[in-house]
Design a protein around this motif. Structure first.
Motif, PDB file in Angstrom:
ATOM      1  N   ILE A   6       3.743  -8.294  10.050  1.00  0.00           N
ATOM      2  CA  ILE A   6       4.214  -7.373   9.013  1.00  0.00           C
ATOM      3  C   ILE A   6       5.225  -8.089   8.117  1.00  0.00           C
ATOM      4  CG2 ILE A   6       5.351  -5.168   8.570  1.00  0.00           C
ATOM      5  CD1 ILE A   6       4.291  -4.103  11.141  1.00  0.00           C
ATOM      6  N   ALA A  27       4.814  -1.020  -0.044  1.00  0.00           N
ATOM      7  CA  ALA A  27       3.411  -1.387  -0.249  1.00  0.00           C
ATOM      8  C   ALA A  27       2.772  -1.798   1.082  1.00  0.00           C
ATOM      9  CB  ALA A  27       3.301  -2.511  -1.271  1.00  0.00           C
ATOM     10  N   ALA A  28       3.516  -2.547   1.922  1.00  0.00           N
ATOM     11  CA  ALA A  28       2.973  -2.998   3.207  1.00  0.00           C
ATOM     12  C   ALA A  28       2.661  -1.794   4.102  1.00  0.00           C
ATOM     13  CB  ALA A  28       3.948  -3.952   3.900  1.00  0.00           C
ATOM     14  N   LEU A  29       3.590  -0.838   4.175  1.00  0.00           N
ATOM     15  CA  LEU A  29       3.352   0.367   4.979  1.00  0.00           C
ATOM     16  C   LEU A  29       2.150   1.134   4.445  1.00  0.00           C
ATOM     17  CD1 LEU A  29       6.700   2.144   5.881  1.00  0.00           C
ATOM     18  CD2 LEU A  29       4.926   1.296   7.387  1.00  0.00           C
ATOM     19  N   HIS A  30       2.090   1.273   3.113  1.00  0.00           N
ATOM     20  CA  HIS A  30       0.991   1.969   2.449  1.00  0.00           C
ATOM     21  C   HIS A  30      -0.341   1.325   2.846  1.00  0.00           C
ATOM     22  CE1 HIS A  30      -0.437   4.438  -1.010  1.00  0.00           C
ATOM     23  NE2 HIS A  30      -1.345   3.491  -1.130  1.00  0.00           N
ATOM     24  N   LEU A  31      -0.366  -0.027   2.843  1.00  0.00           N
ATOM     25  CA  LEU A  31      -1.587  -0.750   3.177  1.00  0.00           C
ATOM     26  C   LEU A  31      -1.965  -0.562   4.643  1.00  0.00           C
ATOM     27  CD1 LEU A  31      -0.940  -4.090   1.259  1.00  0.00           C
ATOM     28  CD2 LEU A  31      -2.907  -2.590   0.942  1.00  0.00           C
ATOM     29  N   ILE A  32      -0.975  -0.694   5.542  1.00  0.00           N
ATOM     30  CA  ILE A  32      -1.282  -0.632   6.970  1.00  0.00           C
ATOM     31  C   ILE A  32      -1.767   0.766   7.349  1.00  0.00           C
ATOM     32  CG2 ILE A  32      -0.284  -0.801   9.286  1.00  0.00           C
ATOM     33  CD1 ILE A  32       1.579  -2.966   8.160  1.00  0.00           C
ATOM     34  N   LYS A  33      -1.219   1.796   6.672  1.00  0.00           N
ATOM     35  CA  LYS A  33      -1.679   3.164   6.950  1.00  0.00           C
ATOM     36  C   LYS A  33      -3.103   3.400   6.466  1.00  0.00           C
ATOM     37  CE  LYS A  33       2.483   5.972   6.789  1.00  0.00           C
ATOM     38  NZ  LYS A  33       3.062   7.059   5.965  1.00  0.00           N
ATOM     39  N   ARG A  35      -5.805   1.248   6.464  1.00  0.00           N
ATOM     40  CA  ARG A  35      -6.460   0.019   6.879  1.00  0.00           C
ATOM     41  C   ARG A  35      -7.901  -0.063   6.379  1.00  0.00           C
ATOM     42  NH1 ARG A  35      -4.786  -2.025  12.607  1.00  0.00           N
ATOM     43  NH2 ARG A  35      -3.241  -0.470  12.032  1.00  0.00           N
ATOM     44  N   SER A  37      -9.543   1.962   4.166  1.00  0.00           N
ATOM     45  CA  SER A  37      -9.845   2.304   2.775  1.00  0.00           C
ATOM     46  C   SER A  37      -9.202   1.335   1.783  1.00  0.00           C
ATOM     47  CB  SER A  37      -9.381   3.727   2.473  1.00  0.00           C
ATOM     48  OG  SER A  37      -7.979   3.814   2.586  1.00  0.00           O
ATOM     49  N   LEU A  38      -8.142   0.616   2.191  1.00  0.00           N
ATOM     50  CA  LEU A  38      -7.454  -0.228   1.206  1.00  0.00           C
ATOM     51  C   LEU A  38      -7.133  -1.633   1.720  1.00  0.00           C
ATOM     52  CD1 LEU A  38      -6.339  -0.317  -1.624  1.00  0.00           C
ATOM     53  CD2 LEU A  38      -4.223   0.683  -0.815  1.00  0.00           C
ATOM     54  N   LEU A  39      -6.533  -1.751   2.922  1.00  0.00           N
ATOM     55  CA  LEU A  39      -6.056  -3.067   3.381  1.00  0.00           C
ATOM     56  C   LEU A  39      -7.205  -4.062   3.494  1.00  0.00           C
ATOM     57  CD1 LEU A  39      -3.888  -4.951   4.412  1.00  0.00           C
ATOM     58  CD2 LEU A  39      -3.971  -3.821   6.619  1.00  0.00           C
ATOM     59  N   THR A  40      -8.249  -3.710   4.251  1.00  0.00           N
ATOM     60  CA  THR A  40      -9.370  -4.632   4.437  1.00  0.00           C
ATOM     61  C   THR A  40     -10.136  -4.874   3.135  1.00  0.00           C
ATOM     62  OG1 THR A  40      -9.508  -3.765   6.682  1.00  0.00           O
ATOM     63  CG2 THR A  40     -11.321  -5.135   5.947  1.00  0.00           C
TER      64      THR A  40
END
Lengths: 197, 197
Positions: A6, A27-33, A35, A37-40
């Motif tokens: 993280i 932004a990091a929290l937003h991405l990890i939540k 996973r 739909s957005l992070l990958t």
């Protein structure tokens, strides 16, 4: 405070323009939540961009092909070359849909302070293109900043012995702009370049 | 205007909090220009985070391990549980270095408007943890918003038959704050909770 994965994500996100340490954490929290739909998908899109995007060897545009889609399009007017500082300026002009010629990305402006000279910009490539017989006009669309206008003057000098018209974007009142809020320089330029109604 | 790879990257970047369409375009250009130093490392960090980061089944924290490093640390005070809304609040408290107990992430607040009820938050897990004999105090550290305080009241009611002290963060003048700029509510709270000098 949190795992090194993280921390590293936050540290890299904070290098993006417009994101500081606090917004990078958000932004990091937003991405990890998000996973799935957005992070990958974003990580995949970045990998694809890193592999596929090239710089066009003709004009300096970014595209998956070289020459880029604009340079390779026979419907674009081969007689017109519009010179811009950065690829973002090319995108801005393309969004207007009102220019049908070709582009040339300089890659910045001359800057004595930052030690950027003519050799650091793609000026030689522009001169070579301007010498081609089909090219009749070079439009200088640098930013209306001191550096941009200095660069425009330098390029005008370098183009003196090419058989092309050199033009620049008009200065004037922005569409939707109110006179009372405009700076004196813009207002003076708009008055000098007044046109019949 | 540009290749589909760039468009997709911009579209996904614009979903990050704090980035709109314009700043997403800037960020995409920034990334593509820094392929080796930023774009690829960031994509890798995102993939690693997507694979490695889990939600702690005890407290709801994000970590590569389950239970998380805080829950698994025997030096943390097992008698204290600090309840927060989101993982970002846990990070904020950890940065202070002044809390040595355990955490419990609710995952939000009660909200009639958004249809978030007690079952959507990790309240049941908190009650179970509070029933353990070693736990003596639950600190409610929700945001000082209407939703946060409503949630705090609800949790206080639910904890009534557990053998724990329920406390909340102090209201008062922020460190470095000037009285003249504070709202009436904060000033009233600071006056009511005044302490011997």
């Amino acid at each position: 405070m949190s795992s090194s994965e993280i921390d590293r994500l936050i540290q890299l996100l904070s290098k993006l323009p417009g994101l500081g340490p606090r917004s990078a954490r958000r932004a990091a929290l937003h991405l990890i939540k998000r996973r799935e739909s957005l992070l990958t998908p974003l990580a995949d899109a970045m990998h694809e961009a890193a592999v596929a995007i090239k710089t066009c060897s003709v004009c300096g545009n970014l595209d998956t092909k070289d020459p880029c889609a604009i340079c390779a399009d026979p419907r674009r007017d081969q007689a017109l070359i519009c010179v811009i500082e950065e690829v973002g300026d090319l995108w801005a002009l393309e969004r207007t849909g009102s220019f049908k010629g070709l582009y040339h990305v300089l890659g910045g402006t001359l800057s004595a302070l930052e030690g950027i000279g003519p050799d650091d910009l793609n000026v030689a490539g522009l001169i070579n293109r301007a010498r081609r017989p089909e090219v009749t006009e070079v439009i200088l669309a640098m930013n209306a900043t001191v550096e941009g206008q200095t660069t425009a003057h330098y390029i005008t000098d370098r183009l003196a012995d090419c058989d092309v018209t050199v033009s620049r974007l008009a200065h004037g009142v922005p569409v939707g702009g109110e006179l009372d809020y405009l700076d004196d320089g813009t207002l003076t330029a708009a008055l000098r370049s007044r046109r019949p109604f």
